[in-house]
Motif scaffolding. Structure first.
Motif, PDB file in Angstrom:
ATOM      1  N   VAL A 122      41.101  48.927  29.975  1.00  0.00           N
ATOM      2  CA  VAL A 122      40.751  48.086  31.121  1.00  0.00           C
ATOM      3  C   VAL A 122      39.420  47.397  30.825  1.00  0.00           C
ATOM      4  O   VAL A 122      38.455  48.053  30.430  1.00  0.00           O
ATOM      5  CB  VAL A 122      40.651  48.926  32.418  1.00  0.00           C
ATOM      6  N   ASP A 123      39.382  46.088  31.001  1.00  0.00           N
ATOM      7  CA  ASP A 123      38.171  45.305  30.764  1.00  0.00           C
ATOM      8  C   ASP A 123      37.457  44.926  32.054  1.00  0.00           C
ATOM      9  O   ASP A 123      36.249  44.857  32.103  1.00  0.00           O
ATOM     10  CB  ASP A 123      38.506  44.001  30.032  1.00  0.00           C
ATOM     11  N   GLU A 124      38.251  44.618  33.086  1.00  0.00           N
ATOM     12  CA  GLU A 124      37.690  44.120  34.333  1.00  0.00           C
ATOM     13  C   GLU A 124      38.145  44.982  35.493  1.00  0.00           C
ATOM     14  O   GLU A 124      39.253  45.511  35.494  1.00  0.00           O
ATOM     15  CB  GLU A 124      38.139  42.662  34.561  1.00  0.00           C
ATOM     16  N   VAL A 125      37.268  45.096  36.507  1.00  0.00           N
ATOM     17  CA  VAL A 125      37.617  45.829  37.718  1.00  0.00           C
ATOM     18  C   VAL A 125      37.311  44.958  38.931  1.00  0.00           C
ATOM     19  O   VAL A 125      36.426  44.095  38.882  1.00  0.00           O
ATOM     20  CB  VAL A 125      36.867  47.177  37.828  1.00  0.00           C
ATOM     21  N   VAL A 126      38.058  45.200  39.995  1.00  0.00           N
ATOM     22  CA  VAL A 126      37.816  44.542  41.277  1.00  0.00           C
ATOM     23  C   VAL A 126      37.819  45.600  42.365  1.00  0.00           C
ATOM     24  O   VAL A 126      38.483  46.638  42.243  1.00  0.00           O
ATOM     25  CB  VAL A 126      38.873  43.443  41.590  1.00  0.00           C
ATOM     26  N   ALA A 127      37.041  45.353  43.397  1.00  0.00           N
ATOM     27  CA  ALA A 127      37.012  46.237  44.567  1.00  0.00           C
ATOM     28  C   ALA A 127      36.847  45.365  45.795  1.00  0.00           C
ATOM     29  O   ALA A 127      36.084  44.391  45.772  1.00  0.00           O
ATOM     30  CB  ALA A 127      35.859  47.233  44.460  1.00  0.00           C
ATOM     31  N   THR A 148      32.093  38.173  45.173  1.00  0.00           N
ATOM     32  CA  THR A 148      32.649  36.835  45.002  1.00  0.00           C
ATOM     33  C   THR A 148      32.746  36.173  46.376  1.00  0.00           C
ATOM     34  O   THR A 148      32.426  36.792  47.393  1.00  0.00           O
ATOM     35  CB  THR A 148      34.055  36.892  44.366  1.00  0.00           C
ATOM     36  N   ASP A 149      33.219  34.943  46.404  1.00  0.00           N
ATOM     37  CA  ASP A 149      33.449  34.242  47.668  1.00  0.00           C
ATOM     38  C   ASP A 149      34.817  34.583  48.257  1.00  0.00           C
ATOM     39  O   ASP A 149      35.143  34.142  49.351  1.00  0.00           O
ATOM     40  CB  ASP A 149      33.359  32.727  47.462  1.00  0.00           C
ATOM     41  N   GLN A 150      35.607  35.348  47.541  1.00  0.00           N
ATOM     42  CA  GLN A 150      36.963  35.665  47.971  1.00  0.00           C
ATOM     43  C   GLN A 150      36.936  36.767  49.035  1.00  0.00           C
ATOM     44  O   GLN A 150      36.290  37.804  48.848  1.00  0.00           O
ATOM     45  CB  GLN A 150      37.785  36.112  46.762  1.00  0.00           C
ATOM     46  N   VAL A 151      37.660  36.541  50.138  1.00  0.00           N
ATOM     47  CA  VAL A 151      37.763  37.521  51.222  1.00  0.00           C
ATOM     48  C   VAL A 151      39.238  37.875  51.385  1.00  0.00           C
ATOM     49  O   VAL A 151      40.090  36.997  51.535  1.00  0.00           O
ATOM     50  CB  VAL A 151      37.188  36.974  52.546  1.00  0.00           C
ATOM     51  N   ILE A 152      39.529  39.179  51.337  1.00  0.00           N
ATOM     52  CA  ILE A 152      40.896  39.671  51.456  1.00  0.00           C
ATOM     53  C   ILE A 152      40.941  40.656  52.621  1.00  0.00           C
ATOM     54  O   ILE A 152      40.256  41.688  52.596  1.00  0.00           O
ATOM     55  CB  ILE A 152      41.351  40.340  50.144  1.00  0.00           C
ATOM     56  N   GLU A 155      37.644  41.780  53.835  1.00  0.00           N
ATOM     57  CA  GLU A 155      36.759  42.457  52.881  1.00  0.00           C
ATOM     58  C   GLU A 155      36.397  41.508  51.742  1.00  0.00           C
ATOM     59  O   GLU A 155      37.218  40.688  51.319  1.00  0.00           O
ATOM     60  CB  GLU A 155      37.427  43.705  52.311  1.00  0.00           C
ATOM     61  N   THR A 156      35.177  41.626  51.262  1.00  0.00           N
ATOM     62  CA  THR A 156      34.706  40.802  50.161  1.00  0.00           C
ATOM     63  C   THR A 156      35.192  41.389  48.845  1.00  0.00           C
ATOM     64  O   THR A 156      35.084  42.599  48.613  1.00  0.00           O
ATOM     65  CB  THR A 156      33.166  40.747  50.154  1.00  0.00           C
ATOM     66  N   ARG A 157      35.724  40.529  47.992  1.00  0.00           N
ATOM     67  CA  ARG A 157      36.163  40.956  46.662  1.00  0.00           C
ATOM     68  C   ARG A 157      34.947  40.999  45.744  1.00  0.00           C
ATOM     69  O   ARG A 157      34.206  40.046  45.626  1.00  0.00           O
ATOM     70  CB  ARG A 157      37.220  40.007  46.118  1.00  0.00           C
ATOM     71  N   TRP A 158      34.749  42.152  45.084  1.00  0.00           N
ATOM     72  CA  TRP A 158      33.701  42.344  44.088  1.00  0.00           C
ATOM     73  C   TRP A 158      34.377  42.450  42.733  1.00  0.00           C
ATOM     74  O   TRP A 158      35.470  43.021  42.625  1.00  0.00           O
ATOM     75  CB  TRP A 158      32.930  43.633  44.375  1.00  0.00           C
ATOM     76  N   THR A 159      33.745  41.905  41.702  1.00  0.00           N
ATOM     77  CA  THR A 159      34.299  41.986  40.358  1.00  0.00           C
ATOM     78  C   THR A 159      33.249  42.544  39.403  1.00  0.00           C
ATOM     79  O   THR A 159      32.045  42.426  39.640  1.00  0.00           O
ATOM     80  CB  THR A 159      34.763  40.614  39.834  1.00  0.00           C
TER      81      THR A 159
END
Length: 177
Positions: A122-127, A148-152, A155-159
């Motif tokens: 695994v190279d990348e993670v998101v929360a 990030t600016d992404q909201v799901i 909740e804010t998406r963190w990378t």
């Protein structure tokens, strides 16, 4: 600021962990941002029986779940990751029981999980973190994740990258071997 607890370890989840984890996850305060309510031991046993298989029911997702243990080996929470098979990005989450919060357990456990995920390619993670959950945002920042600016679902998406990409200062603070 709480100091890191060097005795924190993670180990793969077992169905038998339900008995201890029902107490760890028993505070209604834990569900303020993630929703739901404290599970019963029976509910946890059923959930852990599904999770410990390691794959989603349709076989498309790898499920990785670990119990977080304090220096004495007592469960204090969990960390988890899921990812589509053969994909190098994983979605991660962590929960530490209320009595153990603020002691660095989550940061150390997430760092250990990132190390394990890196060893599996695994190279990348998101929360996805509720914007009012400043404690989880702090954990994400300490392991090198950025919002990030992404909201799901509110909740804010963190990378972030797995531990190999964490800042050298962070690695010296958490003493990953």
């Amino acid at each position: 600021m709480a100091t890191m607890d060097e005795g924190v370890t993670i180990r793969p989840l077992k169905v038998e962990d339900a008995a201890a984890m029902v107490g760890v996850l028993g505070s209604t305060e834990l569900y303020r941002y993630i929703g739901g309510e404290p599970p019963t031991q029976e509910q946890l046993s059923k959930l852990y029986a599904r999770q410990t298989v390691g794959l989603s029911p349709d076989g498309s997702q790898q499920w990785l779940n670990w119990v977080v243990l304090d220096e004495g080996g007592t469960p204090v929470g969990y960390v988890q990751a899921s990812r589509p098979l053969h994909v190098t990005t994983a979605e991660i989450a962590w929960v530490i029981g209320v009595p153990w919060q603020g002691r660095g357990y989550a940061t150390r456990a997430v760092a250990l999980m990132l190390e394990e995920l890196a060893s599996q390619g695994v190279d990348e993670v998101v929360a996805d973190i509720h914007p009012a959950n400043t404690a989880s945002e702090g954990v994400a920042r300490r392991v090198g994740m950025v919002a990030t600016d992404q909201v799901i679902d509110g909740e804010t998406r963190w990378t972030g990258r797995t531990h190999e990409q964490c800042p050298p200062l962070l690695l010296s603070l958490i003493h990953i071997s």
